[in-house]
Design an enzyme around this catalytic site. Structure first.
Site, PDB file in Angstrom:
ATOM      1  N   GLY A  32      -5.268  44.653  63.180  1.00 47.44           N
ATOM      2  CA  GLY A  32      -4.701  45.805  63.494  1.00 47.44           C
ATOM      3  C   GLY A  32      -2.777  46.004  64.196  1.00 47.44           C
ATOM      4  O   GLY A  32      -2.614  44.875  64.081  1.00 47.44           O
ATOM      5  N   GLY A  33      -3.041  46.665  64.669  1.00 46.62           N
ATOM      6  CA  GLY A  33      -1.156  47.120  65.378  1.00 46.62           C
ATOM      7  C   GLY A  33      -1.097  46.197  66.201  1.00 46.62           C
ATOM      8  O   GLY A  33      -0.086  45.787  66.927  1.00 46.62           O
ATOM      9  N   GLY A  60      29.429  27.336  55.444  1.00 52.92           N
ATOM     10  CA  GLY A  60      29.062  28.586  56.172  1.00 52.92           C
ATOM     11  C   GLY A  60      28.286  27.703  56.839  1.00 52.92           C
ATOM     12  O   GLY A  60      27.794  27.897  57.711  1.00 52.92           O
ATOM     13  N   ALA A  61      27.505  26.268  56.280  1.00 53.27           N
ATOM     14  CA  ALA A  61      27.028  26.190  57.520  1.00 53.27           C
ATOM     15  C   ALA A  61      27.537  24.733  58.355  1.00 53.27           C
ATOM     16  O   ALA A  61      27.433  24.784  59.962  1.00 53.27           O
ATOM     17  CB  ALA A  61      26.306  24.638  56.982  1.00 53.27           C
TER      18      ALA A  61
HETATM   19  C1  HXC Z   1     -15.281  49.041  68.507  1.00 52.20           C
HETATM   20  C2  HXC Z   1     -15.647  46.798  67.444  1.00 52.20           C
HETATM   21  C3  HXC Z   1     -14.233  47.833  66.758  1.00 52.20           C
HETATM   22  C4  HXC Z   1     -13.369  48.138  66.863  1.00 52.20           C
HETATM   23  C5  HXC Z   1     -15.976  45.589  66.783  1.00 52.20           C
HETATM   24  N1  HXC Z   1     -16.395  46.056  67.262  1.00 52.20           N
HETATM   25  N2  HXC Z   1     -14.534  46.356  66.106  1.00 52.20           N
HETATM   26  N3  HXC Z   1     -15.592  48.082  67.973  1.00 52.20           N
HETATM   27  N4  HXC Z   1     -13.672  49.458  67.956  1.00 52.20           N
HETATM   28  N5  HXC Z   1     -12.330  48.096  66.403  1.00 52.20           N
HETATM   29  C6  HXC Z   1     -17.820  45.827  67.719  1.00 52.20           C
HETATM   30  C7  HXC Z   1     -18.925  45.228  66.610  1.00 52.20           C
HETATM   31  O1  HXC Z   1     -19.549  47.241  66.311  1.00 52.20           O
HETATM   32  C8  HXC Z   1     -19.719  44.558  67.072  1.00 52.20           C
HETATM   33  O2  HXC Z   1     -20.566  45.255  68.143  1.00 52.20           O
HETATM   34  C9  HXC Z   1     -18.957  43.879  68.094  1.00 52.20           C
HETATM   35  O3  HXC Z   1     -17.339  44.577  68.074  1.00 52.20           O
HETATM   36  C10 HXC Z   1     -18.582  42.407  67.272  1.00 52.20           C
HETATM   37  O4  HXC Z   1     -18.330  42.375  66.724  1.00 52.20           O
HETATM   38  P1  HXC Z   1     -19.049  42.196  64.907  1.00 52.20           P
HETATM   39  O5  HXC Z   1     -18.749  43.152  63.604  1.00 52.20           O
HETATM   40  O6  HXC Z   1     -20.480  41.743  64.667  1.00 52.20           O
HETATM   41  O7  HXC Z   1     -17.956  41.442  64.336  1.00 52.20           O
HETATM   42  P2  HXC Z   1     -17.628  39.751  63.936  1.00 52.20           P
HETATM   43  O8  HXC Z   1     -18.552  39.650  62.660  1.00 52.20           O
HETATM   44  O9  HXC Z   1     -17.483  38.358  64.026  1.00 52.20           O
HETATM   45  O10 HXC Z   1     -15.831  40.703  62.533  1.00 52.20           O
HETATM   46  C11 HXC Z   1     -15.239  40.914  63.661  1.00 52.20           C
HETATM   47  C12 HXC Z   1     -14.426  41.375  63.132  1.00 52.20           C
HETATM   48  C13 HXC Z   1     -15.008  43.211  62.943  1.00 52.20           C
HETATM   49  C14 HXC Z   1     -13.404  41.486  62.004  1.00 52.20           C
HETATM   50  C15 HXC Z   1     -13.048  42.484  64.175  1.00 52.20           C
HETATM   51  O11 HXC Z   1     -15.539  43.327  64.136  1.00 52.20           O
HETATM   52  C16 HXC Z   1     -14.019  44.251  62.496  1.00 52.20           C
HETATM   53  O12 HXC Z   1     -13.039  43.463  61.105  1.00 52.20           O
HETATM   54  N6  HXC Z   1     -13.792  44.958  63.518  1.00 52.20           N
HETATM   55  C17 HXC Z   1     -12.958  46.014  62.697  1.00 52.20           C
HETATM   56  C18 HXC Z   1     -10.563  44.997  62.885  1.00 52.20           C
HETATM   57  C19 HXC Z   1      -9.900  46.503  63.097  1.00 52.20           C
HETATM   58  O13 HXC Z   1      -9.816  47.348  61.365  1.00 52.20           O
HETATM   59  N7  HXC Z   1      -9.290  46.690  63.745  1.00 52.20           N
HETATM   60  C20 HXC Z   1      -8.362  47.793  63.460  1.00 52.20           C
HETATM   61  C21 HXC Z   1      -8.786  48.681  64.610  1.00 52.20           C
HETATM   62  S1  HXC Z   1      -7.210  49.679  64.135  1.00 52.20           S
HETATM   63  P3  HXC Z   1     -21.853  45.488  68.610  1.00 52.20           P
HETATM   64  O14 HXC Z   1     -22.219  46.555  69.354  1.00 52.20           O
HETATM   65  O15 HXC Z   1     -22.553  45.135  67.458  1.00 52.20           O
HETATM   66  O16 HXC Z   1     -21.519  43.831  69.456  1.00 52.20           O
HETATM   67  C22 HXC Z   1      -5.628  48.837  65.490  1.00 52.20           C
HETATM   68  C23 HXC Z   1      -5.060  50.074  65.472  1.00 52.20           C
HETATM   69  C24 HXC Z   1      -4.158  49.275  66.766  1.00 52.20           C
HETATM   70  O17 HXC Z   1      -6.456  48.349  65.721  1.00 52.20           O
HETATM   71  C25 HXC Z   1      -2.687  50.463  66.934  1.00 52.20           C
HETATM   72  C26 HXC Z   1      -1.455  50.023  67.106  1.00 52.20           C
HETATM   73  C27 HXC Z   1      -0.360  49.696  67.250  1.00 52.20           C
END
Ligand code: HXC
Length: 516
Positions: free
Chosen positions: A171-172, A406-407
């Site tokens: 994400g971000g 230019g280079a």
């Molecule tokens: C809360 C989260 C989380 C999230 C993962 N977890 N991402 N909890 N918020 N964003 C938690 C899971 O529930 C899990 O909890 C633990 O972290 C490990 O995650 P897993 O999925 O079991 O691990 P893995 O299979 O290795 O996958 C990792 C991952 C996947 C690829 C990162 O979890 C995933 O795709 N997460 C979402 C990523 C995403 O889209 N983030 C963007 C958010 S928006 P438990 O309790 O089971 O251990 C954003 C905007 C920011 O970031 C903007 C700024 C400008």
């Protein structure tokens, strides 16, 4: 003596802190072939130098009341330590606690070490392994990112900022590393993207794996977002340590000087014959660079992205320098949009941190074509001009062969403010190559000739005699000296020494407006 229960309680708390998200999750992390945040910090820092800050911070509740378990540290370990005896501030996201996700309190911890790093003029290093914004915290997590991004931007150019990507950066969240000076990725283990596979699947139905979306290979060769990659966490952390050896701790220090084991006066005869006499045959600029700099000191950055341009750190006579060049054996060393972006960002990085710029020039110019024009080669090429003109560090250039159009101008030419300009006898400094120039200048004369081909050849040869050498440019004062290639190392070492006390007279202003 009875045990003091308060000390015992502290020890219990400390042991809980050290367990992160618990043994199960640590085992899960290891099963993925990944190290824990604490293991990473012990590899990154000099032994026994790490001091943790705010280990007892926990999240303060969330909007959905989901995160009932409060883990001390809240998914990030922060503090300070040393690398090669110099202080650095660090944060390491702990994937075993809520997937290392960014909460309000995690952001506060990261901002706190960033602020301390700035106040003390020390680099900040982030070890990234996170699922992005913690979903349960809603806007509080998003605001946390904004706090970090603002600091990334405001501290840019004051202290070095390095991200070592050791897992997801989703994400971000990817914008914090993107705002920093350097990103190091681990192949097949770290990935960075704005919109993850699940979101893409939901929106378009397309199934795509994280590696091909934003793995190290993608960011090293296609997007140009990452700067270096390695096959393992251990080597990534070692590379981070090595990278810092080229950089000062802040913008008012000079980079570290290492007494050279390699004689600055060393001459290598092979350089005198490295540029082929036939202008259509290429040679390796990498070999030129490796031969000139202190032995084995060249650390190339972004080698696989815009490989027609070369950038990297090196040492010459023990001084840290930034090397910029073209690779004539890749697309003839032409400057295209990506090469311009690659060179610009590096020139500015070196200028921020007082690394002299050493530019080797061999380029036929900007890449012609509709695609490049429509994609903004003017806008992107202008950045290189801007960056070289703006840079106040010592600047040395060496034209090895082609410096056309230019280079010639953009690649650290004398009147962009370059301090010392050298050319090899093989240098060709001209508005364009002989064939193109003759076709434009003598079109009618060639058509009217009895033997047009013979006339073209004669005129081309005449043009070459005039411009395909450095003597015309040197006679007009555009070159400071024409040197034998084998002398290059000693000439650069002497120039670096002579330019040590360079001062600059930059006019005060809020900031310039670099084309982006
Ligand atoms: C809360 C989260 C989380 C999230 C993962 N977890 N991402 N909890 N918020 N964003 C938690 C899971 O529930 C899990 O909890 C633990 O972290 C490990 O995650 P897993 O999925 O079991 O691990 P893995 O299979 O290795 O996958 C990792 C991952 C996947 C690829 C990162 O979890 C995933 O795709 N997460 C979402 C990523 C995403 O889209 N983030 C963007 C958010 S928006 P438990 O309790 O089971 O251990 C954003 C905007 C920011 O970031 C903007 C700024 C400008």
């Amino acid at each position: 003596m009875d045990k003091d229960p308060r000390i015992e309680a502290l020890r219990d708390m400390r042991s809980k802190v050290n367990q992160g998200g618990g043994q199960d999750r640590i085992e899960k992390q290891h099963a993925k072939g990944k190290l824990t945040a604490r293991e990473r910090l012990s590899l990154l820092l000099d032994p026994d130098t790490f001091h943790e800050l705010e280990p007892f911070i926990t999240h303060q509740g969330d909007e959905m009341n989901m995160s009932t378990e409060k883990y001390p540290g809240d998914g990030v370990i922060t503090g300070y330590g040393q690398i090669d005896g110099r202080t650095v501030y660090v944060y390491a996201q702990d994937f075993t606690i809520y997937g290392g996700t960014l909460s309000e309190m995690q952001a506060r911890k990261i901002c706190r070490v960033m602020d301390l790093a700035l106040r003390n003029g020390s680099p900040i290093i982030g070890l990234i392994d996170s699922g992005g914004a913690r979903i349960q915290e809603g806007v509080r997590a998003l605001g946390g990112y904004a706090e970090i991004f603002r600091r990334n931007a405001q501290y840019s150019g004051v202290i070095p900022q390095i991200s070592v990507m050791l897992g997801p950066c989703a994400g971000g969240a990817a914008y914090s590393p993107a705002l920093q000076d350097l990103i190091i990725m681990v192949e097949l283990q770290s990935f960075m993207f704005i919109t993850g596979p699940e979101v893409i699947k939901a929106v378009t139905g397309e199934v795509i794996d994280p590696e091909s979306l934003g793995g190290a290979e993608v960011h090293m060769s296609k997007s140009g977002t990452a700067h270096m990659s390695t096959p393992s966490e251990e080597s990534a952390l070692a590379l981070c340590r090595y990278t810092l050896s080229f950089l000062p701790s802040n913008n008012v220090e000079n980079p570290p000087f290492f007494l050279p084991a390699d004689d600055p006066q060393r001459m290598d005869e092979k350089l005198n014959s490295i540029v082929p006499i036939d202008p259509s045959i290429s040679y390796s600029m990498h070999e030129v660079i490796e031969t000139v700099v202190d032995r084995d000191s060249f650390l190339e950055i972004q080698p696989a992205w815009a490989a027609n341009a070369i950038i990297g750190f090196a040492r010459i006579g023990g001084y840290s320098v930034g090397i910029v060049s073209q690779e004539p054996s890749d697309l003839a060393g032409v400057i295209d949009i990506n090469a311009a972006d690659k060179i610009t960002r590096f020139v500015r990085l070196c200028d921020c941190f007082n690394l002299p710029l050493v530019t080797f020039v061999d380029s036929p110019g900007f890449l012609p074509g509709v695609d490049q024009e429509h994609s903004g080669i003017i806008r992107h090429g202008a950045k290189v001009l801007y960056a070289y003109s703006e840079a106040t560090v010592p600047k040395i250039s060496i034209i090895t062969r082609k410096a056309y159009g230019g280079a010639y101008v953009v690649m650290s030419s004398k009147y962009l403010g370059t301090d010392i300009n050298f050319a090899w006898p093989s240098a060709e400094i001209a508005v364009m190559g002989a064939e193109g120039a003759v076709n434009i200048l003598y079109k009618r004369q060639i058509q009217a000739a009895e033997d047009p081909e013979a006339e073209r050849k004669r005129l081309t040869e005449e043009y070459r005699q005039k411009f395909s050498n450095p003597y015309f440019a040197a006679s007009a004062g555009y070159i400071d000296d024409i040197i034998e290639p084998r002398e290059t190392r000693s000439k650069i070492a002497a120039a670096l020494s002579a330019l040590q006390s360079k001062t600059s007279d930059v006019q005060p202003r809020k900031h310039g407006n670099i084309p982006v």
